[in-house]
Design a protein around this motif. Structure first.
Motif, PDB file in Angstrom:
ATOM      1  N   ARG A 109      31.428 -16.999 -22.439  1.00 11.93           N
ATOM      2  CA  ARG A 109      30.313 -16.087 -22.162  1.00 11.93           C
ATOM      3  C   ARG A 109      30.548 -14.683 -22.701  1.00 11.93           C
ATOM      4  NH1 ARG A 109      30.801 -14.929 -15.618  1.00 11.93           N
ATOM      5  NH2 ARG A 109      32.850 -13.908 -15.667  1.00 11.93           N
ATOM      6  N   GLU A 110      31.813 -14.302 -22.927  1.00  9.32           N
ATOM      7  CA  GLU A 110      32.103 -12.962 -23.434  1.00  9.32           C
ATOM      8  C   GLU A 110      31.439 -12.704 -24.793  1.00  9.32           C
ATOM      9  OE1 GLU A 110      35.196 -13.977 -20.463  1.00  9.32           O
ATOM     10  OE2 GLU A 110      34.338 -14.995 -22.198  1.00  9.32           O
ATOM     11  N   LEU A 111      31.218 -13.765 -25.561  1.00 13.11           N
ATOM     12  CA  LEU A 111      30.584 -13.597 -26.867  1.00 13.11           C
ATOM     13  C   LEU A 111      29.168 -13.028 -26.750  1.00 13.11           C
ATOM     14  CD1 LEU A 111      31.660 -16.858 -28.753  1.00 13.11           C
ATOM     15  CD2 LEU A 111      32.444 -14.525 -29.207  1.00 13.11           C
ATOM     16  N   LEU A 112      28.515 -13.294 -25.628  1.00 12.05           N
ATOM     17  CA  LEU A 112      27.144 -12.847 -25.449  1.00 12.05           C
ATOM     18  C   LEU A 112      27.054 -11.346 -25.215  1.00 12.05           C
ATOM     19  CD1 LEU A 112      25.723 -15.699 -23.187  1.00 12.05           C
ATOM     20  CD2 LEU A 112      25.977 -15.625 -25.671  1.00 12.05           C
ATOM     21  N   TRP A 113      28.189 -10.709 -24.955  1.00  7.71           N
ATOM     22  CA  TRP A 113      28.189  -9.271 -24.686  1.00  7.71           C
ATOM     23  C   TRP A 113      28.269  -8.435 -25.964  1.00  7.71           C
ATOM     24  CZ3 TRP A 113      32.641  -9.913 -20.579  1.00  7.71           C
ATOM     25  CH2 TRP A 113      32.164 -10.699 -19.519  1.00  7.71           C
ATOM     26  N   LEU A 114      28.517  -9.085 -27.112  1.00  5.12           N
ATOM     27  CA  LEU A 114      28.623  -8.350 -28.371  1.00  5.12           C
ATOM     28  C   LEU A 114      27.250  -7.827 -28.791  1.00  5.12           C
ATOM     29  CD1 LEU A 114      30.958 -10.793 -30.337  1.00  5.12           C
ATOM     30  CD2 LEU A 114      31.611  -8.626 -29.271  1.00  5.12           C
ATOM     31  N   PRO A 115      27.158  -6.567 -29.201  1.00  9.41           N
ATOM     32  CA  PRO A 115      25.856  -6.021 -29.619  1.00  9.41           C
ATOM     33  C   PRO A 115      25.232  -6.830 -30.750  1.00  9.41           C
ATOM     34  CG  PRO A 115      27.472  -4.262 -29.356  1.00  9.41           C
ATOM     35  CD  PRO A 115      28.230  -5.565 -29.254  1.00  9.41           C
ATOM     36  N   PHE A 116      23.961  -7.080 -30.639  1.00  2.00           N
ATOM     37  CA  PHE A 116      23.132  -7.776 -31.617  1.00  2.00           C
ATOM     38  C   PHE A 116      23.585  -9.219 -31.853  1.00  2.00           C
ATOM     39  CE2 PHE A 116      22.201  -3.316 -32.610  1.00  2.00           C
ATOM     40  CZ  PHE A 116      20.828  -3.360 -32.489  1.00  2.00           C
ATOM     41  N   PHE A 117      24.803  -9.436 -32.346  1.00  3.16           N
ATOM     42  CA  PHE A 117      25.252 -10.810 -32.584  1.00  3.16           C
ATOM     43  C   PHE A 117      25.252 -11.598 -31.280  1.00  3.16           C
ATOM     44  CE2 PHE A 117      28.654 -14.009 -32.779  1.00  3.16           C
ATOM     45  CZ  PHE A 117      28.207 -14.759 -33.847  1.00  3.16           C
TER      46      PHE A 117
END
Length: 247
Positions: A109-117
């Motif tokens: 789920r941490e990937l969803l916190w990256l801006p835009f991507f």
């Protein structure tokens, strides 16, 4: 892959640099575009996102002379199923989008916190799990995965969890098999040798043709998660022995 068949290393570096430049640049274009499509249905957002994957696969073939061939397309079921794929490279995260119907991915789920991507990823409705949650992470996968399958979306799982080098295997994890047991969805095993050309954590992409083999669907009804996982692992690893050319 014999070194005598490879272009000079400076040319390999140049080709790989050209590919990476366009791949990164197009992320900066497509990710905000997907975010701007938040009012539109999933199918529209997914169509735009997969254009990015297809564009980069074609650019990869043009710049790095790296293509692929698929065996066993006839084994792709007509109903939403679960893909169990070998994980060797970043390549399969692009190619599976082109090979299989609209799909969602299991990711941290941490990937969803990256801006835009990350925001664009979230709009593609992945199965986002907290890997530190232990058994709760498996339940997260099952709950979200069943909902996605009910909507007619395929679920892509890398049962080894992380990329492995050619000629090796990781520990196959039970989460995807539990989803298969609970949902009754078919499991479609996939083997490929992408790691021989696009190696994990490597910059250079080597020319050649990646082999992708899609196995017969595995019926899951009436089987335990352990039986499903063992059957998928046996087929994938036996097929890998046939198509792997590097140790």
């Amino acid at each position: 892959m014999s070194s005598t068949r490879l272009p000079p290393r400076p040319l390999l570096v140049l080709r790989s640099a050209l590919f990476s430049l366009v791949m990164i640049t197009t992320v900066l274009v497509f990710a905000p575009l997907v975010v701007l499509m938040v009012p539109f249905p999933f199918e529209w957002r997914y169509a735009v996102a997969t254009r990015w994957a297809r564009l980069n696969l074609r650019w990869l073939k043009l710049t790095c002379r790296l293509g692929y061939e698929v065996e066993g397309r006839e084994n792709i079921p007509t109903r939403a199923s679960i893909v169990f794929s070998k994980h060797q490279s970043a390549w399969e995260t692009l190619a599976l989008q082109e090979i299989f119907p609209p799909q969602v991915w299991v990711l941290k789920r941490e990937l969803l916190w990256l801006p835009f991507f990350g925001w664009a990823l979230a709009l593609l409705e992945p199965i986002a799990i907290d890997r530190k949650a232990g058994r709760k992470a498996v339940q997260q996968l099952v709950d979200q995965g069943c909902r996605r399958l009910e909507k007619g979306r395929w679920v892509v799982v890398f049962p080894e969890g992380t990329r492995v080098a050619p000629g090796t295997r990781g520990r196959y994890r039970i989460g995807g098999a539990v989803l298969a047991e609970r949902s009754g969805a078919l499991v479609v095993p996939v083997a490929h040798n992408a790691g021989e050309y696009w190696r994990r954590r490597a910059f250079i992409k080597y020319p050649g043709t990646i082999r992708v083999v899609i196995g017969p669907p595995i019926e899951t009804r009436g089987k335990t998660a352990q039986q499903i996982l063992a059957e998928a692992e046996k087929w994938i690893e036996a097929t890998m022995e046939k198509i792997t050319t590097l140790g």
